[in-house]
Design a protein around this motif. Structure first.
Motif, PDB file in Angstrom:
ATOM      1  N   PRO A 209       0.831  -1.220   0.000  1.00  0.00           N
ATOM      2  CA  PRO A 209       0.000   0.000   0.000  1.00  0.00           C
ATOM      3  C   PRO A 209       0.860   1.263   0.000  1.00  0.00           C
ATOM      4  N   GLY A 210       0.386   2.287  -0.718  1.00  0.00           N
ATOM      5  CA  GLY A 210       1.089   3.562  -0.776  1.00  0.00           C
ATOM      6  C   GLY A 210       2.186   3.621  -1.808  1.00  0.00           C
ATOM      7  N   THR A 211       2.369   2.565  -2.603  1.00  0.00           N
ATOM      8  CA  THR A 211       3.382   2.555  -3.671  1.00  0.00           C
ATOM      9  C   THR A 211       2.694   2.303  -5.004  1.00  0.00           C
ATOM     10  N   SER A 212       3.358   2.727  -6.072  1.00  0.00           N
ATOM     11  CA  SER A 212       2.760   2.549  -7.396  1.00  0.00           C
ATOM     12  C   SER A 212       2.837   1.103  -7.853  1.00  0.00           C
ATOM     13  N   ASP A 213       3.986   0.457  -7.684  1.00  0.00           N
ATOM     14  CA  ASP A 213       4.120  -0.925  -8.133  1.00  0.00           C
ATOM     15  C   ASP A 213       4.969  -1.757  -7.178  1.00  0.00           C
ATOM     16  N   GLY A 214       5.064  -1.356  -5.901  1.00  0.00           N
ATOM     17  CA  GLY A 214       5.803  -2.143  -4.920  1.00  0.00           C
ATOM     18  C   GLY A 214       5.116  -3.467  -4.631  1.00  0.00           C
TER      19      GLY A 214
END
Length: 291
Positions: free
Chosen positions: A229-234
């Protein structure tokens, strides 16, 4: 004095070939000839050698070829030379043009305090260009040092970081191409079998987006992944089956990869017991919040 008959004169001219003698030219078709003096013949010949009829025929003058063109070309060359000389003379008589002054008016320095630098919240490079170790997640309470930590005092050189990965020689070249800048690491152990390694790797990103490319280029076999959560593609991965070798305890692994700006994040967990997804996800979320 008796004038000879025409027939007699013709016979005499034929016998002596008077047509080739100077001063004698035929007058008409009757065969009669007239004696012409050298002065008269010279008057009948023009300046280029063309011969006209002496009696009753107009004299035609023939011009020399190329003479007129030569005169025109000579006049053009003389005109060009004269014009060039006149231009130089006119320019030499003129006053020299003054150049602008090299000095410029002095700009008065503004008074008062300048604008304050952007805060870390507004300028992310304020944080990322400083001590990168301060951005690492804090160790949990009760954590112990690992026996052989990588790097020196938390810093990882290019060789130190490549040695932590599989196929270190190939990874070294890939990191050079990705414009590796620097890396930091923190490691700890919880209990007897649990070990954790968190790394932040920074890239120059002058020609390539090294952080994004490296964070999304991990081949994880036999693991189930979940977005961070909170990342583009983590993504975070947990192995479903352990790695087993004769004489060793089964080894479970979990890993997380994400990036922000020019920094790529890596988290590795190793344990002889299954690792929960909540554990790796919690570490990944807290580390990304610090970035």
């Amino acid at each position: 004095m008796e004038v000879p008959e025409v027939a007699e004169v013709a016979e005499v001219a034929e016998a002596a070939d008077v047509s080739e003698r100077p001063g004698v030219v035929p007058v008409d078709g009757s065969g009669a000839v007239g004696a012409v003096g050298d002065a008269d013949l010279a008057g009948a010949v023009d300046d280029v050698g063309a011969v006209g009829a002496v009696f009753g025929e107009p004299v035609t003058r023939v011009r020399r070829r190329g003479r007129t063109a030569l005169l025109i070309a000579t006049a053009a060359v003389l005109g060009l030379v004269a014009g060039t000389c006149a231009g130089y003379l006119v320019q030499a008589d003129r006053e020299p043009t003054k150049l602008p002054s090299l000095s410029q008016p002095v700009v008065a320095q503004a008074k008062g305090a300048g604008p304050e630098p952007l805060s870390a919240a507004q300028d992310r490079r304020v944080k990322t260009d400083g001590d990168l170790r301060k951005l690492l997640i804090k160790r949990p309470k009760g954590a112990r040092d690992v026996d052989y930590p990588a790097g020196q005092d938390g810093w990882l050189s290019l060789g130190d970081y490549a040695d932590q990965l599989k196929n270190a020689d190939q990874e070294f070249g890939d990191l050079v191409s990705a414009e590796f800048r620097r890396a930091v690491s923190t490691e700890w152990r919880m209990g007897n079998t649990d070990s954790v390694a968190v790394r932040l790797v920074q890239y120059r990103q002058e020609e390539n987006l090294g952080a994004a490319e490296r964070a999304g280029n991990w081949n994880v076999d036999g693991a189930s992944g979940r977005p961070i959560p909170g990342t583009s593609d983590g993504m975070a991965y947990v192995t479903d089956k352990p790695d087993t070798k004769p004489g060793y305890l089964p080894l479970y692994t979990a890993q997380a990869h994400a990036w922000r700006g020019d920094i790529a994040m890596e988290i590795w967990i190793y344990d002889t017991k299954p690792i929960s997804k909540a554990k790796i996800m919690d570490l990944a979320k807290r580390q990304m919040e610090r970035l």
